[in-house]
Design an enzyme around this catalytic site. Structure first.
Site, PDB file in Angstrom:
ATOM      1  CG  ASP A   1      13.016  -4.048   3.000  1.00 15.92           C
ATOM      2  OD1 ASP A   1      13.939  -5.324   3.280  1.00 15.92           O
ATOM      3  OD2 ASP A   1      13.974  -2.874   1.229  1.00 15.92           O
TER       4      ASP A   1
ATOM      5  CE1 TYR B   1       6.452 -13.877  -7.459  1.00 16.57           C
ATOM      6  CE2 TYR B   1       5.100 -15.367  -9.404  1.00 16.57           C
ATOM      7  CZ  TYR B   1       4.993 -14.334  -8.509  1.00 16.57           C
ATOM      8  OH  TYR B   1       3.908 -13.426  -7.704  1.00 16.57           O
TER       9      TYR B   1
ATOM     10  CE  LYS C   1       4.008 -14.440  -4.962  1.00 15.51           C
ATOM     11  NZ  LYS C   1       4.210 -12.929  -3.584  1.00 15.51           N
TER      12      LYS C   1
ATOM     13  CB  SER D   1       1.281 -16.678  -7.239  1.00 15.84           C
ATOM     14  OG  SER D   1       1.475 -16.857  -8.791  1.00 15.84           O
TER      15      SER D   1
HETATM   16  P1  NAD Z   1       4.076  -4.287  -7.585  1.00 13.46           P
HETATM   17  O1  NAD Z   1       5.848  -4.602  -7.448  1.00 13.46           O
HETATM   18  O2  NAD Z   1       3.333  -3.436  -8.213  1.00 13.46           O
HETATM   19  O3  NAD Z   1       3.864  -4.123  -5.958  1.00 13.46           O
HETATM   20  C1  NAD Z   1       4.668  -4.817  -5.130  1.00 13.46           C
HETATM   21  C2  NAD Z   1       4.694  -4.260  -4.301  1.00 13.46           C
HETATM   22  O4  NAD Z   1       5.670  -4.656  -2.791  1.00 13.46           O
HETATM   23  C3  NAD Z   1       6.029  -2.808  -4.425  1.00 13.46           C
HETATM   24  O5  NAD Z   1       5.734  -1.480  -4.273  1.00 13.46           O
HETATM   25  C4  NAD Z   1       7.122  -2.725  -3.987  1.00 13.46           C
HETATM   26  O6  NAD Z   1       8.049  -1.311  -3.969  1.00 13.46           O
HETATM   27  C5  NAD Z   1       6.980  -3.385  -2.956  1.00 13.46           C
HETATM   28  N1  NAD Z   1       8.457  -4.182  -1.697  1.00 13.46           N
HETATM   29  C6  NAD Z   1       8.621  -4.931  -2.729  1.00 13.46           C
HETATM   30  N2  NAD Z   1       9.733  -5.370  -1.489  1.00 13.46           N
HETATM   31  C7  NAD Z   1       9.947  -5.173  -1.047  1.00 13.46           C
HETATM   32  C8  NAD Z   1      10.543  -4.797   0.729  1.00 13.46           C
HETATM   33  N3  NAD Z   1      11.083  -6.418   0.840  1.00 13.46           N
HETATM   34  N4  NAD Z   1       9.745  -4.082   1.576  1.00 13.46           N
HETATM   35  C9  NAD Z   1       8.870  -3.110   1.324  1.00 13.46           C
HETATM   36  N5  NAD Z   1       8.101  -2.916   0.458  1.00 13.46           N
HETATM   37  C10 NAD Z   1       8.670  -4.312  -0.608  1.00 13.46           C
HETATM   38  O7  NAD Z   1       2.956  -6.526  -7.526  1.00 13.46           O
HETATM   39  P2  NAD Z   1       2.121  -6.869  -7.585  1.00 13.46           P
HETATM   40  O8  NAD Z   1       1.257  -7.133  -9.074  1.00 13.46           O
HETATM   41  O9  NAD Z   1       1.461  -5.130  -6.641  1.00 13.46           O
HETATM   42  O10 NAD Z   1       1.501  -7.915  -6.894  1.00 13.46           O
HETATM   43  C11 NAD Z   1       1.432  -7.472  -5.260  1.00 13.46           C
HETATM   44  C12 NAD Z   1       1.619  -9.010  -4.821  1.00 13.46           C
HETATM   45  O11 NAD Z   1       0.663 -10.148  -5.601  1.00 13.46           O
HETATM   46  C13 NAD Z   1       3.099  -9.884  -4.648  1.00 13.46           C
HETATM   47  O12 NAD Z   1       3.855 -10.827  -3.666  1.00 13.46           O
HETATM   48  C14 NAD Z   1       3.175 -10.930  -6.137  1.00 13.46           C
HETATM   49  O13 NAD Z   1       4.198 -11.474  -6.365  1.00 13.46           O
HETATM   50  C15 NAD Z   1       1.525 -10.771  -5.781  1.00 13.46           C
HETATM   51  N6  NAD Z   1       1.576 -11.253  -7.155  1.00 13.46           N
HETATM   52  C16 NAD Z   1       0.995 -11.075  -8.141  1.00 13.46           C
HETATM   53  C17 NAD Z   1       0.559 -11.062  -9.287  1.00 13.46           C
HETATM   54  C18 NAD Z   1       0.911 -10.214 -10.769  1.00 13.46           C
HETATM   55  O14 NAD Z   1       0.208 -10.795 -11.877  1.00 13.46           O
HETATM   56  N7  NAD Z   1       0.671  -9.110 -10.406  1.00 13.46           N
HETATM   57  C19 NAD Z   1       0.234 -12.452  -9.267  1.00 13.46           C
HETATM   58  C20 NAD Z   1      -0.148 -13.140  -7.898  1.00 13.46           C
HETATM   59  C21 NAD Z   1       0.635 -13.143  -6.923  1.00 13.46           C
HETATM   60  C1  UD1 Z   2       3.534 -15.052 -15.542  1.00  9.14           C
HETATM   61  C2  UD1 Z   2       4.310 -15.791 -14.903  1.00  9.14           C
HETATM   62  C3  UD1 Z   2       3.586 -16.055 -13.893  1.00  9.14           C
HETATM   63  C4  UD1 Z   2       3.043 -14.744 -12.468  1.00  9.14           C
HETATM   64  C5  UD1 Z   2       2.425 -14.204 -13.370  1.00  9.14           C
HETATM   65  C6  UD1 Z   2       2.096 -12.683 -12.753  1.00  9.14           C
HETATM   66  C7  UD1 Z   2       5.961 -16.535 -15.667  1.00  9.14           C
HETATM   67  C8  UD1 Z   2       7.061 -18.069 -17.207  1.00  9.14           C
HETATM   68  N1  UD1 Z   2       4.718 -16.914 -15.446  1.00  9.14           N
HETATM   69  O1  UD1 Z   2       2.104 -15.920 -15.818  1.00  9.14           O
HETATM   70  O2  UD1 Z   2       4.702 -17.320 -12.734  1.00  9.14           O
HETATM   71  O3  UD1 Z   2       2.500 -15.751 -11.386  1.00  9.14           O
HETATM   72  O4  UD1 Z   2       3.233 -14.187 -14.587  1.00  9.14           O
HETATM   73  O5  UD1 Z   2       2.640 -12.159 -12.869  1.00  9.14           O
HETATM   74  O6  UD1 Z   2       6.437 -15.716 -16.001  1.00  9.14           O
HETATM   75  N2  UD1 Z   2       2.234 -13.655 -24.095  1.00  9.14           N
HETATM   76  C9  UD1 Z   2       2.225 -13.099 -25.105  1.00  9.14           C
HETATM   77  N3  UD1 Z   2       2.925 -12.199 -25.505  1.00  9.14           N
HETATM   78  C10 UD1 Z   2       3.771 -11.242 -23.884  1.00  9.14           C
HETATM   79  C11 UD1 Z   2       3.865 -11.519 -23.094  1.00  9.14           C
HETATM   80  C12 UD1 Z   2       2.848 -12.875 -22.617  1.00  9.14           C
HETATM   81  O7  UD1 Z   2       1.458 -14.437 -25.610  1.00  9.14           O
HETATM   82  O8  UD1 Z   2       4.731 -10.214 -24.752  1.00  9.14           O
HETATM   83  C13 UD1 Z   2       1.255 -14.718 -23.174  1.00  9.14           C
HETATM   84  C14 UD1 Z   2       2.010 -15.778 -22.684  1.00  9.14           C
HETATM   85  O9  UD1 Z   2       3.070 -16.898 -23.362  1.00  9.14           O
HETATM   86  C15 UD1 Z   2       0.687 -16.396 -21.736  1.00  9.14           C
HETATM   87  C16 UD1 Z   2      -0.081 -15.335 -21.532  1.00  9.14           C
HETATM   88  O10 UD1 Z   2       0.489 -14.513 -22.261  1.00  9.14           O
HETATM   89  O11 UD1 Z   2       0.423 -17.336 -22.913  1.00  9.14           O
HETATM   90  C17 UD1 Z   2      -0.013 -14.616 -20.638  1.00  9.14           C
HETATM   91  O12 UD1 Z   2       1.547 -14.278 -19.906  1.00  9.14           O
HETATM   92  P1  UD1 Z   2       1.806 -13.701 -18.445  1.00  9.14           P
HETATM   93  O13 UD1 Z   2       1.301 -12.139 -18.126  1.00  9.14           O
HETATM   94  O14 UD1 Z   2       2.933 -13.763 -18.704  1.00  9.14           O
HETATM   95  O15 UD1 Z   2       1.117 -14.194 -18.130  1.00  9.14           O
HETATM   96  P2  UD1 Z   2       2.100 -15.820 -17.385  1.00  9.14           P
HETATM   97  O16 UD1 Z   2       2.365 -16.628 -17.739  1.00  9.14           O
HETATM   98  O17 UD1 Z   2       0.274 -16.265 -16.695  1.00  9.14           O
END
Ligand code: NAD
Ligand code: UD1
Length: 335
Positions: free
Chosen positions: A58, A148, A152, A124
């Protein structure tokens, strides 16, 4: 380089580890498996044919981090570990602030003790808030509307202050737009626990028949077809962007880059592209708007192109085709 990848077993982390190993870097994955399976680590190794050192730990556990830095000579850290569910962050803010913010502080303290002061942080597009007009540029004013996003923004501030206070630190803040898609092997991809909140995981569940219908959250936005527009980026393109960002660690201070394609696709376009990819119509219906959703979000990706020489390559059809390959071969996720 030898890179410590926190959260490296997760969705973006696992794809990035593949690209890092392919480029010849050594990696160590550090993940508490809160939202990932150790099988993902085995699959990275299967794709690259290389051993993947993995430590279950962790980021809040400074003693365990000290041991990692003692055992391995780490040149830089790529920091993905964090919790990312917006709705859960509203219900459990302390969990999010502790895990994401305190976790990053404990990681930085362990890094400083080990003399490793190069860090890439996973931020993000959520930090652009609700008041900017896309395309979003890195120097726009930032704001957030949920815990969340606040984590960030706080971490971006903490790391910027750290790099300003000590010139030995080099920090890269990467603002990811909407990663979707999966590795072309069909071995790695995203499949969250429970009912998905994000669009693509939901569409995939409908495509495999586990959910009946996609709820499109609003069709009265001021967008071309009335549904929300987002900058979806193939997760492998994002991983390549992370690889390119290593270059920015060579100089001190803080650098910020958007990782997006610069293009926006509507919810209806995504559903249509996924229908083409899976070969059958995805049922959908119009549902009420979801609170906190902006009509448009897409990047100005020119800084990463100019300074890192990186641009995204894959289009929406390819993102959906790869996502479909993964979910159809792994309907229960990575086991
Ligand atoms: P994910 O949940 O698949 O990966 C995150 C990983 O971190 C997981 O494997 C989890 O087990 C691990 N983790 C969480 N808390 C922990 C801790 N305290 N110690 C050690 N490991 C820990 O998510 P992801 O989609 O791969 O996202 C990775 C990063 O990118 C995150 O910080 C997320 O906020 C950021 N991010 C993701 C998105 C997205 O849409 N997926 C968009 C913007 C930013
Ligand atoms: C969401 C989060 C954002 C986060 C990102 C990645 C919210 C408000 N925003 O972004 O903070 O950084 O995920 O984890 O939760 N949609 C539908 N039906 C669904 C799901 C989504 O119509 O079942 C639409 C949403 O309204 C949006 C688009 O699809 O217009 C994308 O949604 P989503 O995948 O959740 O991403 P974000 O909203 O961009």
């Amino acid at each position: 380089m030898r890179l410590l990848v926190t959260g490296g077993a997760g969705y973006i982390g696992s794809h990035t580890c593949v690209e890092l190993q392919k480029a010849g870097h050594d990696i160590v994955i550090y993940d508490n498996l809160y939202n990932a399976k150790s099988a993902a680590v085995e699959r990275i190794s299967k794709i690259t044919g290389k051993e993947v050192p993995f430590i279950k730990g962790d980021i809040l556990d400074e003693k365990a981090l000290d041991e990692v830095f003692c055992r391995y000579h780490i040149d830089a850290v790529i920091h993905f570990a964090g919790l990312k569910a917006v709705g859960e962050s509203v219900e459990k803010p302390l969990l999010y602030y502790e895990n994401n913010v305190s976790g990053t502080i404990s990681l930085c303290k362990a890094m400083a003790r080990a003399g490793c002061k190069k860090l890439i942080f996973s931020s993000s597009a959520t930090v652009y808030g609700m008041h900017n007009e896309p395309p979003f540029t890195e120097d726009m004013p930032l704001s957030t509307i949920n815990p969340y996003g606040a984590t960030k923004l706080m971490i971006e501030g903490i790391l910027t202050d750290l790099a300003a206070a000590d010139k030995d630190w080099s920090v890269v803040l990467l603002r990811y737009f909407n990663p979707i898609g999966a590795h072309e092997s069909g071995l790695l991809g995203e499949d969250p626990q429970g009912i998905p909140n994000n669009l693509l995981p939901y569409v995939k569940r409908v495509a495999v028949g586990k959910l009946p219908c996609v709820n499109i959250f609003g069709d009265d936005y001021p967008t071309p077809d009335g549904t929300g527009v987002r900058d979806y980026i193939h997760v492998v393109d994002l991983a390549k962007g992370l690889l390119a960002a290593l270059k920015a660690l060579e100089t001190d201070g803080t650098k910020i880059y958007n990782l997006g394609t610069g293009n926006g696709y509507s919810v209806k376009e995504v559903v249509a592209a996924f229908s083409r990819a899976c070969g059958h119509e995805i049922p959908w219906r119009i549902a009420p708007r979801r609170g906190g959703d902006a009509p448009f979000s897409f990047a100005d990706a020119s800084r990463a192109k100019k300074e890192l020489g990186w641009t995204a390559q894959y289009d929406l059809d390819r993102m959906c085709a790869d996502a479909w390959r993964f979910i159809s071969r792994n309907p229960d996720g990575i086991q």
